[in-house]
Design a protein around this motif. Structure first.
Motif, mmCIF file in Angstrom:
data_model
loop_
_atom_site.group_PDB
_atom_site.id
_atom_site.type_symbol
_atom_site.label_atom_id
_atom_site.label_comp_id
_atom_site.label_asym_id
_atom_site.label_seq_id
_atom_site.Cartn_x
_atom_site.Cartn_y
_atom_site.Cartn_z
ATOM 1 N N ASP A 165 0.804 -1.226 0.000
ATOM 2 C CA ASP A 165 0.000 0.000 0.000
ATOM 3 C C ASP A 165 0.836 1.275 0.000
ATOM 4 O OD1 ASP A 165 1.037 -0.217 2.527
ATOM 5 O OD2 ASP A 165 -0.900 -0.321 3.558
ATOM 6 N N ASN A 166 2.051 1.233 -0.575
ATOM 7 C CA ASN A 166 2.895 2.430 -0.591
ATOM 8 C C ASN A 166 2.250 3.556 -1.391
ATOM 9 O OD1 ASN A 166 5.484 1.553 0.809
ATOM 10 N ND2 ASN A 166 5.305 -0.047 -0.734
ATOM 11 N N LEU A 209 -0.885 3.764 -2.318
ATOM 12 C CA LEU A 209 -2.171 4.092 -1.705
ATOM 13 C C LEU A 209 -1.991 5.060 -0.541
ATOM 14 C CD1 LEU A 209 -3.956 0.624 -1.769
ATOM 15 C CD2 LEU A 209 -4.897 2.751 -2.678
ATOM 16 N N ASN A 210 -0.966 4.828 0.259
ATOM 17 C CA ASN A 210 -0.724 5.728 1.382
ATOM 18 C C ASN A 210 -0.339 7.124 0.908
ATOM 19 O OD1 ASN A 210 -1.281 3.774 3.285
ATOM 20 N ND2 ASN A 210 0.853 3.081 3.411
ATOM 21 N N GLN A 211 0.265 7.202 -0.286
ATOM 22 C CA GLN A 211 0.707 8.497 -0.803
ATOM 23 C C GLN A 211 -0.418 9.228 -1.539
ATOM 24 O OE1 GLN A 211 3.684 9.722 -0.214
ATOM 25 N NE2 GLN A 211 3.569 11.595 -1.459
ATOM 26 N N THR A 245 -5.496 8.312 -0.131
ATOM 27 C CA THR A 245 -5.768 8.461 1.301
ATOM 28 C C THR A 245 -7.248 8.478 1.644
ATOM 29 O OG1 THR A 245 -5.539 10.858 0.993
ATOM 30 C CG2 THR A 245 -3.595 9.640 1.753
ATOM 31 N N SER A 246 -8.111 8.487 0.670
ATOM 32 C CA SER A 246 -9.552 8.408 0.917
ATOM 33 C C SER A 246 -10.137 7.366 -0.024
ATOM 34 C CB SER A 246 -10.230 9.758 0.676
ATOM 35 O OG SER A 246 -10.187 10.112 -0.704
ATOM 36 N N ALA A 278 -8.734 6.378 -3.665
ATOM 37 C CA ALA A 278 -8.371 4.994 -3.958
ATOM 38 C C ALA A 278 -9.127 4.501 -5.188
ATOM 39 C CB ALA A 278 -8.669 4.105 -2.751
ATOM 40 N N ARG A 303 -9.328 -1.222 4.457
ATOM 41 C CA ARG A 303 -8.743 -0.839 3.181
ATOM 42 C C ARG A 303 -9.234 -1.818 2.114
ATOM 43 N NH1 ARG A 303 -3.972 1.809 1.733
ATOM 44 N NH2 ARG A 303 -4.508 3.258 3.383
ATOM 45 N N TYR A 361 -5.280 -2.499 -2.979
ATOM 46 C CA TYR A 361 -3.836 -2.640 -2.770
ATOM 47 C C TYR A 361 -3.121 -2.201 -4.045
ATOM 48 C CZ TYR A 361 -4.495 -7.125 -5.232
ATOM 49 O OH TYR A 361 -4.823 -8.097 -6.138
ATOM 50 N N ASP A 362 -1.832 -1.884 -3.932
ATOM 51 C CA ASP A 362 -1.064 -1.378 -5.074
ATOM 52 C C ASP A 362 -0.932 -2.463 -6.150
ATOM 53 O OD1 ASP A 362 -0.742 0.901 -3.638
ATOM 54 O OD2 ASP A 362 1.407 0.637 -3.230
#
Length: 687
Positions: A167-168, A170-172, A175-176, A180, A212, A215-216
């Motif tokens: 989720d790198n 996704l975290n960047q 965030t919502s 996503a 969540r 995923y990436d």
């Protein structure tokens, strides 16, 4: 946000602009009669075959088939997208380009596309940052160095790193739940299979905030951004660093990315070369980048799919020579065969396809690192096989052409492929080559192809359900012919009427006997005398296009003829492709009465059918009626138009009667008196 350019403005722009100075400012033109000529800027030639018509306001090359109006020329020569070409032409006339206000649906789609462009660019920047982050980039940097890539070439191609982890990105950027979802739409994130985006046991449409759902897509991979022709990042390809599968992973298709229409590395090749001598098509991203590292700045790659016709067309827009450089294994040979078949329909005179199959176990990446860029370039020049050699050698594998059976097998395999070639000198030379190899006369090969086509068409016709005969078109009587650019059929006594289109007809030396695609004139079978009383009879030694294409050509030269037909649905619903195109042209003219030839041509070049876009320029630049040596002949457009329509009616009526006759014969002894009379009438005609 800017909307679409209104069609009325494009029509007005084309009416105001003069194509001659537009072209002459880039390609020096020479006056030749009514027209201007030059050596074609889109393919290599020594004898000028590129013509610019100030009357029609478009250009056409008899060598390579390039054609279009002023906007089209700017798109091709200056390599501009359509909106930018319109802006540039309008600026030369000090005109401001208006934009239409988009409806809600259009605005939503445009905003969606714009947000995806922005998102993929942010993702590309994130991946580049991670390649510079020594905390996670050491394995990637080591891999790239081992492959011989420098920091400069990695920067030029925007190479980055998707670090390990689920989720790198996704975290960047995600965030919502909404963001996503945007990453998913851009092909950068994948929705979990155990998640529908909704909370368990709760109302549909309400996302569970603590869970969540994505995923990436790309993890622990070297990232290659894919750019479109404007340099915008639209997708990615990822090369795995570990042992995960697949080795290479591509973005899925998205609203802004269609893999069958893009070539990786094309934008970078265009930036490195003002004029592309050739494009080398390879199989992988690393091949493109490795060749660039060794100063071979003209390599491109397809995006996880076979090289198709759209790829070929895109490549030929930027160069006249394409070299396919594939591995020499079975997969590489299969890819080369597919590329060959995709390229044949686009082999206009002046274009070149070549093939270089590397030794098994080698690819462009490994080979260029062994022998260097200069030697690799020499290898292409020395061992790149032209299409004609590659095709015949490929088809001849395992065939002994010393035997009659072998020559027959080669003819059967090669003739259908050669038939894909467009009309021109190259097609003739290829058939001559096949004739030499097989010992068959070229005319016989053409007859074999024609017979196979007729057999295929008959089988297709028999498989189709019976349809009702099309109604006859309704034609409005015209007391006086409308004004026309063509001279009247009876010029003033003592005067010699000039050819209606002067230099636009191909030169006489271009013909060897009857012009291609034309038919010798004569009164059609069952042609009633009362069709056109007092009209000039058709003379021998004149050649006309087939009726279906003649109708299209007449409309392109004389758009006002559309007024004589009220209903075009008969043609649009026809099974004949030419009649369908005729119906489309009629529809454009019915919706936009008053269009001149230039404006009509500009609109028609936006048709979806590739075949139609290739046919229309030929018909627009050909004279509808020519002599045996290609000279333009006089004609009356209204008479010819009516004759063609009546010819189609007669053909439809004959087909209907033949169908009825078949029914009568199948009825055996159950014929009525009227049916027996009709059958007797047919028999008398046959006798």
């Amino acid at each position: 946000m800017a909307g679409k350019i209104p069609q009325y403005f494009i029509d007005d722009l084309l009416a105001r602009a003069d194509i001659v100075p537009v072209v002459d400012s880039r390609v020096k033109l020479r006056k030749t009669g009514k027209n201007y000529s030059a050596c074609c800027p889109f393919h290599d030639e020594k004898t000028p075959s590129f013509t610019v018509s100030p009357d029609k306001q478009f250009y056409y090359c008899f060598g390579c088939g390039a054609s279009g109006n002023a906007v089209g020329f700017l798109m091709e020569y200056d390599r501009l997208p359509f909106p930018e070409a319109v802006e540039k032409l309008a600026a030369s006339l000090s005109l401001e380009v208006p934009r239409e206000k988009l409806d809600a649906g259009q605005l939503k789609r445009q905003q969606e596309s714009q947000s995806l462009y922005q998102l993929t660019e942010k993702a590309a920047e994130y991946y580049r940052e991670k390649l510079r982050d020594h905390k996670v980039s050491t394995p990637a940097i080591t891999y790239l160095k081992n492959r011989g890539l420098s920091g400069a070439i990695c920067k030029e191609f925007g190479i980055g790193l998707a670090p390990p982890g689920w989720d790198n990105l996704l975290n960047q950027l995600g965030t919502s739940s909404e963001k996503a979802g945007q990453l998913e739409l851009a092909g950068l994130a994948i929705r979990r299979q155990d998640s529908d985006g909704h909370s368990n046991g709760k109302e549909s449409g309400k996302a569970e905030p603590a869970k969540r759902h994505h995923y990436d897509r790309f993890r622990n991979r070297i990232m290659f951004p894919i750019r479109d022709q404007r340099g915008r990042t639209i997708a990615f390809g990822g090369r795995v660093l570990g042992d995960d599968k697949p080795k290479y992973l591509n973005s899925p298709e998205t609203p802004i990315f269609h893999k069958g229409r893009e070539l990786y590395g094309l934008w970078e090749a265009r930036q490195a070369n003002r004029e592309l001598k050739r494009l080398i098509v390879v199989e992988g991203y690393m091949d493109v980048v490795a060749l660039a590292q060794f100063d071979i700045r003209c390599a491109v790659a397809t995006l996880g799919t076979a090289c198709g016709e759209d790829h070929i067309q895109l490549a030929f827009r930027h160069t006249q020579e394409i070299v396919f450089c594939f591995d020499g294994d079975k997969a590489g040979r299969t890819a080369a065969r597919r590329a060959l078949e995709a390229g044949l329909p686009h082999m206009q005179d002046g274009r070149s396809l070549r093939f270089l199959l590397l030794p098994e176990g080698e690819d462009p990446d490994t080979l260029v690192r062994q022998i260097g860029g200069e030697r690799f370039d020499q290898l292409i020049d020395e061992q790149g096989r032209p299409l004609e050699d590659f095709l015949f050698d490929l088809l001849g594998e395992g065939i002994n052409i010393q035997t009659m059976d072998g020559r027959a097998r080669l003819s059967k395999a090669a003739a259908p492929l050669l038939d894909l070639l467009p009309a021109g000198v190259y097609r003739q030379l290829m058939f001559q080559q096949l004739a030499r190899r097989t010992g068959l006369e070229q005319d016989m090969l053409e007859e074999i192809i024609a017979a196979e086509k007729a057999r295929g068409a008959e089988l297709a016709r028999q498989s189709q359900p019976a349809t009702k005969p099309a109604p006859k078109p309704t034609a409005k009587p015209t007391a006086q012919p409308a004004p026309s650019a063509a001279p009247t059929a009876n010029p003033t006594a003592g005067e010699t009427a000039p050819p209606p289109y002067g230099d636009e007809a191909p030169p006489a030396e271009a013909y060897d006997g009857p012009p291609p695609d034309y038919e010798e004139s004569g009164i059609p079978q069952d042609y009633p005398e009362e069709i056109a009383p007092g009209s000039p009879r058709r003379r021998s030694g004149q050649y006309r296009l087939p009726a279906e294409r003649m109708l299209i050509a007449l409309l392109l030269h004389h758009p006002q003829l559309a007024e004589t037909i009220d209903d075009c649905s008969r043609f649009s619903s026809s099974n004949d492709a030419d009649l369908q195109l005729f119906g489309e042209v009629l529809q454009v003219l019915h919706k936009n009465p008053g269009l001149n030839s230039n404006q009509l041509f500009g609109r028609l070049m936006n048709l979806e059918s590739k075949e139609a876009r290739e046919l229309l320029p030929r018909l627009a630049t050909s004279h509808p009626i020519v002599g045996g040596q290609g000279q333009a002949m006089e004609y009356d457009p209204h008479t010819e138009f009516s004759d063609c329509l009546r010819t189609l009616d007669l053909a439809a009526e004959r087909a209907r009667k033949r169908g009825l006759l078949d029914q009568l014969k199948n009825n055996g002894n159950q014929l009525s008196a009227d049916q027996l009379a009709l059958l007797a009438q047919f028999r008398r005609k046959q006798d």
